[in-house]
Design an enzyme around this catalytic site. Structure first.
Site, PDB file in Angstrom:
ATOM      1  N   LYS A 193       0.849  -1.203   0.000  1.00  0.00           N
ATOM      2  CA  LYS A 193       0.000   0.000   0.000  1.00  0.00           C
ATOM      3  C   LYS A 193       0.879   1.245   0.000  1.00  0.00           C
ATOM      4  O   LYS A 193       0.695   2.160  -0.793  1.00  0.00           O
ATOM      5  CB  LYS A 193      -0.928  -0.022   1.217  1.00  0.00           C
ATOM      6  CG  LYS A 193      -1.823   1.196   1.332  1.00  0.00           C
ATOM      7  CD  LYS A 193      -2.700   1.164   2.575  1.00  0.00           C
ATOM      8  CE  LYS A 193      -3.399   2.503   2.745  1.00  0.00           C
ATOM      9  NZ  LYS A 193      -4.174   2.596   3.999  1.00  0.00           N
ATOM     10  N   GLU A 199      10.888  -4.401   3.769  1.00  0.00           N
ATOM     11  CA  GLU A 199      10.976  -5.800   3.334  1.00  0.00           C
ATOM     12  C   GLU A 199      10.605  -5.929   1.855  1.00  0.00           C
ATOM     13  O   GLU A 199      11.324  -6.526   1.052  1.00  0.00           O
ATOM     14  CB  GLU A 199      10.005  -6.670   4.153  1.00  0.00           C
ATOM     15  CG  GLU A 199      10.398  -6.901   5.598  1.00  0.00           C
ATOM     16  CD  GLU A 199       9.845  -5.860   6.559  1.00  0.00           C
ATOM     17  OE1 GLU A 199       9.772  -6.148   7.758  1.00  0.00           O
ATOM     18  OE2 GLU A 199       9.507  -4.744   6.096  1.00  0.00           O
ATOM     19  N   GLY A 252      -4.492  -1.634   5.198  1.00  0.00           N
ATOM     20  CA  GLY A 252      -3.726  -2.767   4.676  1.00  0.00           C
ATOM     21  C   GLY A 252      -4.355  -4.100   5.049  1.00  0.00           C
ATOM     22  O   GLY A 252      -4.557  -4.976   4.214  1.00  0.00           O
ATOM     23  N   ARG A 253      -4.731  -4.256   6.297  1.00  0.00           N
ATOM     24  CA  ARG A 253      -5.264  -5.535   6.761  1.00  0.00           C
ATOM     25  C   ARG A 253      -6.720  -5.739   6.334  1.00  0.00           C
ATOM     26  O   ARG A 253      -7.346  -6.736   6.685  1.00  0.00           O
ATOM     27  CB  ARG A 253      -5.122  -5.651   8.284  1.00  0.00           C
ATOM     28  CG  ARG A 253      -5.734  -4.516   9.063  1.00  0.00           C
ATOM     29  CD  ARG A 253      -5.357  -4.586  10.534  1.00  0.00           C
ATOM     30  NE  ARG A 253      -5.882  -3.442  11.247  1.00  0.00           N
ATOM     31  CZ  ARG A 253      -5.255  -2.257  11.344  1.00  0.00           C
ATOM     32  NH1 ARG A 253      -4.071  -2.091  10.742  1.00  0.00           N
ATOM     33  NH2 ARG A 253      -5.795  -1.250  12.023  1.00  0.00           N
ATOM     34  N   GLU A 338      -3.656  -6.019  15.217  1.00  0.00           N
ATOM     35  CA  GLU A 338      -3.215  -4.716  14.717  1.00  0.00           C
ATOM     36  C   GLU A 338      -4.344  -3.690  14.851  1.00  0.00           C
ATOM     37  O   GLU A 338      -4.102  -2.488  14.948  1.00  0.00           O
ATOM     38  CB  GLU A 338      -2.767  -4.813  13.258  1.00  0.00           C
ATOM     39  CG  GLU A 338      -1.751  -3.748  12.862  1.00  0.00           C
ATOM     40  CD  GLU A 338      -1.160  -3.980  11.485  1.00  0.00           C
ATOM     41  OE1 GLU A 338      -0.031  -4.491  11.401  1.00  0.00           O
ATOM     42  OE2 GLU A 338      -1.833  -3.655  10.486  1.00  0.00           O
ATOM     43  N   HIS A 369      -3.113 -31.927  19.147  1.00  0.00           N
ATOM     44  CA  HIS A 369      -1.915 -32.662  19.571  1.00  0.00           C
ATOM     45  C   HIS A 369      -0.759 -31.702  19.828  1.00  0.00           C
ATOM     46  O   HIS A 369       0.394 -32.120  19.895  1.00  0.00           O
ATOM     47  CB  HIS A 369      -1.542 -33.694  18.497  1.00  0.00           C
ATOM     48  CG  HIS A 369      -2.708 -34.559  18.125  1.00  0.00           C
ATOM     49  ND1 HIS A 369      -3.023 -35.716  18.800  1.00  0.00           N
ATOM     50  CD2 HIS A 369      -3.676 -34.386  17.188  1.00  0.00           C
ATOM     51  CE1 HIS A 369      -4.123 -36.244  18.280  1.00  0.00           C
ATOM     52  NE2 HIS A 369      -4.545 -35.454  17.305  1.00  0.00           N
ATOM     53  N   LYS A 497      10.310   0.279  13.468  1.00  0.00           N
ATOM     54  CA  LYS A 497      10.871   0.449  12.114  1.00  0.00           C
ATOM     55  C   LYS A 497      11.918   1.571  12.128  1.00  0.00           C
ATOM     56  O   LYS A 497      12.973   1.456  11.500  1.00  0.00           O
ATOM     57  CB  LYS A 497       9.756   0.795  11.122  1.00  0.00           C
ATOM     58  CG  LYS A 497       8.741  -0.314  10.864  1.00  0.00           C
ATOM     59  CD  LYS A 497       7.672   0.148   9.878  1.00  0.00           C
ATOM     60  CE  LYS A 497       6.534  -0.857   9.756  1.00  0.00           C
ATOM     61  NZ  LYS A 497       5.424  -0.370   8.870  1.00  0.00           N
TER      62      LYS A 497
END
Ligand code: F6P
Length: 534
Positions: A193, A199, A252-253, A338, A369, A497
């Protein structure tokens, strides 16, 4: 739009205090919640956009239902829902709308419709020309999980294109993501976005260099970008015709409904993306029209607030009983944590009750498990959202019968529990001598009364997955509203960041280590910097 003077958020002035403690409706809600129980004798199932939300496993009562309605009124729920769904300023601290619903409505606004057409035309062209056997999707967080979820849900049995996901800054991720692929038959999808995320930009650069090193004639022709900053993507070198728009009024999410799903469309078809949008739009209609007591996102939200802010559960466990939905857990982790990981309210005052829980989980039956011991007998326990599909898409009915049985059994065990007497009888029936049985039985007691939702999808179709995700999105909105926090910003991600940027510089030149680091950080920056220097 609502009248600004009464609408708590849309007014241009700073938001007023949103403290819950002291609000009479909150006090009434708390009291009703403290008295509510999990009533195993009553069945409470809500049908929402074709999926079933069973809330019978939550602490409920008629008094709590009424108190929930009063609390929502006190929080201007209907007005704020209108603000959200009509593109009003629902994100106060960024002074933006949170209008992800506009991306999935059957009748979108012009610019959304135009972008949707561009995307479908691009996919149709790539498919008809059988272009790009490999897709490398580079994106992180909201520019990653939604696509991974859809591709693993509908592409698990193999598709014509290979899709590799690269998110992490760790070089091993891009190394693995490119390995074994033919650079001449690979499309690089850069989803970001902001088009500034370290990254994605660094991994994108590595991918470009990989194409160049392989002698690809015009590497930029094998790169597409999805972003709210087309200008930056074009300056980076992406051809304008390969840049797909996102808008800053989409979080974004909340962005998988947008062109961020280009990779999904190329990997498992544009119909899957359209199907998910249609299912989500149906959930938007349910959220808008259903009365409070039969409104699935609202009831999920209120149950979550009871569990977190009244009963004190610190976390929420997500248990998708479907191998294809393993990526649903990280998807919901980002969506919820978030959005709701906030400790100040809209006015900037410290919250007065616990807000967003930690969200964790794993697909069933693997989870049984791994950590269900903790869910059954741990000192804390956690509410669980069990998610299951009534119908499977494989040819082994016995497997599906076991999956359904295990899901229902684990849920019943959490509600019902097992008393000491039952455990003792079990030990005695197993022939254990009484003294040892009375000791062992104490280790086999289950507290019970552990709340859960059961969410049933008739089948795992794109429509149903879209509806499911939209239900969680609206749940998050309602919880944000009741807790008085802003579920649409994420200021907390920036500090780390910024610090990382500084440390990158110091690792390159350890003579420039800032004096204000704590001893441990300074120590390791020096150590790592020297290692990197080799
Ligand atoms: O750092 C968190 C975050 O900003 C998320 O909110 C977002 O989904 C992700 O990073 C990726 O951001 P972008 O799409 O701008 O690269």
């Amino acid at each position: 739009m609502a009248n600004p003077s009464t609408a708590p958020i849309a007014s241009p002035g700073l938001p007023e205090s949103r403290a819950l403690e002291g609000l009479p409706e909150w006090d009434a809600f708390k009291q009703a919640a403290a008295r509510a129980t999990i009533d195993g004798s009553s069945l409470r199932v809500i049908n929402a956009a074709g999926l079933y939300l069973d809330i019978s496993g939550q602490n409920t009562s008629d008094a709590l239902t009424r108190a929930g309605e009063e609390l929502l009124k006190a929080r201007h729920f209907e007005q704020m829902r209108d603000t959200l769904l009509s593109g009003g300023v629902a994100n106060a601290t960024e002074e933006r709308a949170a209008w992800h619903t506009a991306l999935r409505t059957p009748a979108p606004i012009e610019e959304v419709a135009a972008e949707r057409k561009r995307l479908n035309d691009f996919v149709r062209m790539a498919d008809s020309e059988r272009r790009w056997r490999n897709i490398v999707h580079i994106g992180i967080g909201g520019s990653d999980w939604g696509v991974r979820l859809a591709v693993s849900a509908f592409g698990y049995a193999g598709a014509w294109r290979n899709v590799h996901f690269v998110a992490n800054i760790d070089g091993h991720a891009i190394q693995g993501g490119l390995s074994g692929l033919d650079p001449h038959d690979t499309l690089i999808v850069l989803a970001s976005k902001s088009f500034t995320t370290a990254e994605t930009m660094q991994n994108g650069q590595r991918a470009l260099e990989w194409l160049q090193a392989a002698g690809v004639e015009d590497p930029y022709q094998q790169v597409v970008a999805i972003t709210a900053r087309p200008d930056v993507a074009i300056a980076w070198g992406v051809p304008e015709s390969h840049v797909f728009k996102l808008w800053d009024w989409v979080g974004g999410r909340f962005s998988l409904w947008s062109a961020v799903s280009l990779t999904t469309a190329l990997a498992v078809s544009a119909d899957v993306v359209a199907g998910m949008q249609a299912g989500a739009a149906a959930m938007d209609a349910h959220f808008t029209e259903a009365p409070i007591e039969a409104n699935a996102p609202v009831q999920m939200a209120l149950a979550g607030i009871v569990n977190r802010s009244v009963l004190g559960y610190g976390s929420l466990n997500i248990a998708p009983y479907d191998f294809r939905l393993s990526n649903l857990v990280p998807y919901i982790q980002q969506l919820e944590m978030e959005s709701l990981g906030k400790s100040v309210d809209l006015a900037g005052d410290p919250v007065t009750v616990p807000t967003g829980p930690a969200v964790w989980g794993m697909s069933g039956t693997d989870a049984q498990h791994t950590f269900f011991q903790w869910l059954h007998q741990g000192s804390d326990g956690a509410p669980v959202d069990f998610i299951i599909c009534q119908q499977a898409d494989h040819g082994w009915p016995e497997h599906h019968k076991s999956l359904l049985a295990n899901c229902l059994a684990q849920r019943e065990a959490l509600h019902k529990g097992k008393t000491y007497e039952d455990a003792l009888q079990e030990c005695l029936d197993a022939g254990i001598e009484p003294k040892k049985a009375s000791w062992l039985a104490r280790h086999r007691v289950h507290a019970g009364g552990r709340p859960s939702h059961l969410i049933v999808l008739p089948r795992l179709s794109p429509y149903m997955l879209g509806a499911l995700i939209a239900m969680y999105e609206h749940k998050v909105f309602v919880q944000g509203l009741v807790w008085g926090i802003n579920p649409f910003d994420q200021w907390g991600v920036e500090y780390g960041k910024v610090l990382a940027k500084g440390i990158v510089g110091e690792l390159s030149d350890t003579n420039k280590i800032a004096p204000d680091h704590d001893a441990s950080t300074a120590h390791w920056v020096k150590k790592f910097g020297d290692t990197l220097k080799g």
